[in-house]
Design a protein around this motif. Sequence first.
Motif, mmCIF file in Angstrom:
data_model
loop_
_atom_site.group_PDB
_atom_site.id
_atom_site.type_symbol
_atom_site.label_atom_id
_atom_site.label_comp_id
_atom_site.label_asym_id
_atom_site.label_seq_id
_atom_site.Cartn_x
_atom_site.Cartn_y
_atom_site.Cartn_z
ATOM 1 N N ASN A 170 -9.991 2.184 -17.055
ATOM 2 C CA ASN A 170 -9.036 1.308 -17.747
ATOM 3 C C ASN A 170 -7.884 2.123 -18.334
ATOM 4 O O ASN A 170 -6.713 1.785 -18.158
ATOM 5 C CB ASN A 170 -9.714 0.557 -18.891
ATOM 6 N N SER A 173 -5.814 4.439 -15.484
ATOM 7 C CA SER A 173 -4.951 3.661 -14.588
ATOM 8 C C SER A 173 -3.721 3.170 -15.318
ATOM 9 O O SER A 173 -2.602 3.169 -14.777
ATOM 10 C CB SER A 173 -5.727 2.477 -13.994
ATOM 11 N N ASN A 174 -3.892 2.756 -16.579
ATOM 12 C CA ASN A 174 -2.747 2.237 -17.321
ATOM 13 C C ASN A 174 -1.769 3.344 -17.697
ATOM 14 O O ASN A 174 -0.558 3.150 -17.619
ATOM 15 C CB ASN A 174 -3.234 1.500 -18.569
ATOM 16 N N VAL A 204 -1.272 3.681 -25.478
ATOM 17 C CA VAL A 204 0.027 3.637 -24.803
ATOM 18 C C VAL A 204 0.823 4.902 -25.143
ATOM 19 O O VAL A 204 1.213 5.669 -24.249
ATOM 20 C CB VAL A 204 0.820 2.377 -25.185
ATOM 21 N N GLY A 292 1.082 -6.576 -23.431
ATOM 22 C CA GLY A 292 -0.295 -6.152 -23.206
ATOM 23 C C GLY A 292 -1.207 -6.709 -24.273
ATOM 24 O O GLY A 292 -0.772 -7.427 -25.181
ATOM 25 N N THR A 296 -6.737 -5.570 -22.218
ATOM 26 C CA THR A 296 -6.168 -5.321 -20.889
ATOM 27 C C THR A 296 -5.263 -4.103 -20.840
ATOM 28 O O THR A 296 -4.742 -3.788 -19.770
ATOM 29 C CB THR A 296 -5.316 -6.528 -20.447
ATOM 30 N N ASN A 297 -5.066 -3.412 -21.958
ATOM 31 C CA ASN A 297 -3.999 -2.420 -22.017
ATOM 32 C C ASN A 297 -2.681 -3.125 -21.663
ATOM 33 O O ASN A 297 -2.539 -4.311 -21.898
ATOM 34 C CB ASN A 297 -4.312 -1.243 -21.106
ATOM 35 N N VAL A 320 -1.599 -4.252 -11.130
ATOM 36 C CA VAL A 320 -1.991 -5.375 -11.975
ATOM 37 C C VAL A 320 -1.497 -6.671 -11.333
ATOM 38 O O VAL A 320 -0.345 -6.751 -10.892
ATOM 39 C CB VAL A 320 -1.401 -5.241 -13.393
ATOM 40 N N ASN A 341 -6.967 -2.141 -15.212
ATOM 41 C CA ASN A 341 -6.678 -2.036 -16.645
ATOM 42 C C ASN A 341 -7.538 -2.955 -17.504
ATOM 43 O O ASN A 341 -7.554 -2.824 -18.724
ATOM 44 C CB ASN A 341 -5.214 -2.389 -16.903
#
Length: 487
Positions: A170, A173-174, A204, A292, A296-297, A320, A341
């Motif tokens: 998660n 990938s984000n 983030v 976001g 889910t980020n 996504v 994510n």
Amino acid sequence: MTMNPLHHALLSAQPDEAPFLSTLDGETISYGALRAKVARTAAALAAQGVKPGDRVLCQIAKAPEGLILYLATVFAGGVFVPLNTGYTPAEIDYFLDDAAPALLILDASTQAARGVAQARNVPLASPSDLTETSLAPLPPCPRKPDDLAAILYTSGTTGRSKGAMLTHENLISNARALQAEWHYQPSDTLIHALPIFHTHGLFVATNITLAAGADMIFLPAFDLGDIAAALPRATTMMGVPTFYTRMLGDDRFERAAMAHMRLVISGSAPLLAETHAAFQARTGHAILERYGMTETNMITSNPYAGARKAGTVGKPLAGVSLRLARPDDQGIGAIEVTGPNVTPGYWRNPEKTAETFAPDGWFITGDLGQIDADGYLSIVGREKDLVISGGFNIYPKEIETLIDALPGVLESAVFGIPHPDLGEAVAAAIVLRPGATADAEAILAALAPNLARFKTPRSLHFLPELPRNTMGKVQKNELRRNFTGAS
């Protein structure tokens, strides 16, 4: 599997001498020093009994040690659980019961929770116990991409907080998707003024910095003086809308002072189109808004190169997918997403997990959205904030946009309150600009030509400010609670 995915993705490649973090008081941490601190802190966590899969709860004031503890916990195979520094001992008691941690980390500012932890026999440590250690470095603990890296508790606006589980994949990938979308490079320097118990500041801001091999100016909180002092060395900034409205009220943040900046990003709460326009006019920068959630980020982003549309949150990130379920005749539907994510679910809460995923596995965000002809998503509101009055669906965002555009209005929040005949009645809380006077009749008269009668608020409430959580989101549940019966 012999690799720790998050460590490999975020901490393995940067040159030792490259800068990672600096503070305004002169502290600096290079990537080499960061790796050494993380490996030794991971050893200290293991010495405290933390094993792979164990939860490590952390409630400390914002400091570089918080990032080290996050990375060291994952390095040691644990699951990092950051807690809002505003949580009370009673709330901490709930998290201790729910997360069943192997360790609780408290600093001098959060000692109120010590008694609760001792009553539950949860081991305690301070940041210095773990980060100022001479233990031999611990090798990174092997983990799989679908192993948990963190649990972030939601704000609990509709009941008890839920622990959103986030895996290595998660987070990785984000970070990679955002790095590519925002053209993030080792040459970037981020102004980091966000809290680090929330996905925005912890994942983030921090993960994208690590993924790119960039560096950050780490501020303890948002302060206009600190932002101004950090600005000459920075290339990027991430913030919530409140950051930018306050910067607009300070003459130091003008076009010449920000000419060297590459990117200014907003999230965590809706950015008013008025703020977007005013900031661009003042500084020359079109704020890049993205969307976001904890679970889910990041989901979507306005483009780095291309039109950044005020009032929209852009298009889905690479990898996504997004859809609008059950769209109405205006094209407004429930936002659902899928991708690497997305959380696997809520910690120890299979019932809520089942409720939050559609039968085909898509995550139900609870937000309502509309997609324009160019594919840009606009957030209309929360599905639970939809007002159903006399059988009509009423979207608060439409009414808020009209109210916010009126002279003398700073911002508004529209919500539903129980009504014996209509089911729900529309109500509005309004914050006026300094010097403006409250005139409910004038506001209603100004709305009348542009708003159907069934959408018109039946009660207006003038407040000095709207109730918000720590990330700037308006708490409409609090408004509903306070003004029920006022229609």
